[in-house]
Design an enzyme around this catalytic site. Structure first.
Site, mmCIF file in Angstrom:
data_model
loop_
_atom_site.group_PDB
_atom_site.id
_atom_site.type_symbol
_atom_site.label_atom_id
_atom_site.label_comp_id
_atom_site.label_asym_id
_atom_site.label_seq_id
_atom_site.Cartn_x
_atom_site.Cartn_y
_atom_site.Cartn_z
ATOM 1 N N PRO A 1 0.800 -1.212 0.075
ATOM 2 C CA PRO A 1 -0.014 0.005 0.024
ATOM 3 C C PRO A 1 0.877 1.161 -0.188
ATOM 4 O O PRO A 1 0.407 2.498 -0.408
ATOM 5 C CB PRO A 1 -0.787 -0.093 1.435
ATOM 6 C CG PRO A 1 -0.693 -1.525 1.773
ATOM 7 C CD PRO A 1 0.413 -2.053 1.260
ATOM 8 N N ARG B 1 -0.866 -7.326 -21.761
ATOM 9 C CA ARG B 1 -1.607 -6.780 -22.897
ATOM 10 C C ARG B 1 -1.005 -5.853 -23.759
ATOM 11 O O ARG B 1 -1.510 -5.587 -24.888
ATOM 12 C CB ARG B 1 -3.088 -5.965 -22.321
ATOM 13 C CG ARG B 1 -3.880 -7.064 -21.503
ATOM 14 C CD ARG B 1 -5.136 -6.100 -20.982
ATOM 15 N NE ARG B 1 -5.927 -5.373 -21.906
ATOM 16 C CZ ARG B 1 -6.827 -5.593 -22.602
ATOM 17 N NH1 ARG B 1 -7.387 -7.119 -22.502
ATOM 18 N NH2 ARG B 1 -7.544 -5.191 -23.381
#
Length: 270
Positions: free
Chosen positions: A96, A161
């Site tokens: 985080p 991708r």
């Protein structure tokens, strides 16, 4: 052709739950990329580098507090083993505290030879790992997950991708949502009419230039309505600026007409 293109981009996940990745490797674009030798994937079990009968990878934090912290020794050993396997790969800790993952970071990482993704657990990892064993720290969002495995899969999917030859069309990755800092235009498929809603006639016209113009405008509309923050720092093209100017003229006309005769018309008392 460089070495990465020959062998494929290398993804290595360091985790205490390597079995979580098996279904991920087996489906969709990731499976296709593996089969085409565009990427190489593996998951290394951090527990294999822990000492003792129970192969413990966590311990109580110094100074007290709730939860457990991942021990540095097994993590360091696992990172060294992964680095030996893929010496040119970037070592990334999923945490985080890391910089926010977005399309720009995905493009940046896609130029790497490979990624070693360290999946934290518990309350985090021993800080000394961050000092000497990590090249980058990345977060996929401001929320808490039980571990970095899902974050690692998100990064692998998004970066894969962008590798040439993975998606169906040459320009598919560039035209996806967020690739140009705007949302993708509205999409339609068969049937032509669905529950009273018809496909826009312009998409059936066969006029490719008009279709491209329509798609650009709907892309801007969707971004303005759903994610206006994306437009704040975007470098707008000349065509995009002209579209926004047209909206301004149309909105001014609506406001002008309302001020004269609409429900919010100006009254003599104003």
């Amino acid at each position: 052709m460089d070495n990465r293109q020959k062998k494929g981009m290398n993804f290595i996940a360091l985790t205490i739950f390597p079995e979580m990745f098996n279904p991920f490797w087996e489906h969709g674009i990731i499976r296709r990329a593996i089969d085409r030798n565009k990427i190489r994937v593996s998951a290394i079990d951090i527990r294999n580098f822990a000492e003792g009968k129970h192969r413990v990878t966590d311990d109580r934090p110094y100074g007290g507090g709730c939860g457990m912290v991942m021990k540095p020794e097994p993590l360091a050993a696992a990172i060294r083993a992964a680095t030996q396997k893929a010496p040119l790969s970037k070592k990334i800790l999923l945490t985080p505290q890391g910089r926010r993952f977005d399309s720009g970071v995905a493009h940046e990482l896609s130029s790497s030879d490979g990624l070693i993704l360290i999946c934290g657990r518990y309350e985090g990892v021993d800080e000394r790992i961050c000092h000497d064993f990590i090249d980058d720290e990345i977060s996929i969002g401001d929320y808490v997950l039980t571990g970095g495995e899902l974050a690692a899969m998100v990064i692998i999917d998004a970066v894969t991708r962008l590798i040439p030859g993975i998606l169906g069309g040459k320009e598919s990755a560039e035209k996806d949502s967020f690739s140009g800092s705007v949302l993708e235009y509205a999409q339609y498929t068969r049937p032509r009419s669905f529950e009273g809603h018809n496909v826009p006639e312009i998409l059936l016209s066969g006029d490719h230039q008009k279709i491209e113009n329509w798609r650009l405008e709907t892309s801007l509309i969707r971004t303005f309505l759903k994610r206006p923050d994306l437009l704040e720092n975007k470098a707008l093209s000349k065509q995009e600026i002209e579209i926004l100017k047209k909206w301004c003229v149309d909105i001014e006309k609506i406001i002008h007409n309302q001020s004269l005769s609409g429900p919010g018309a100006l009254s003599g008392g104003q």
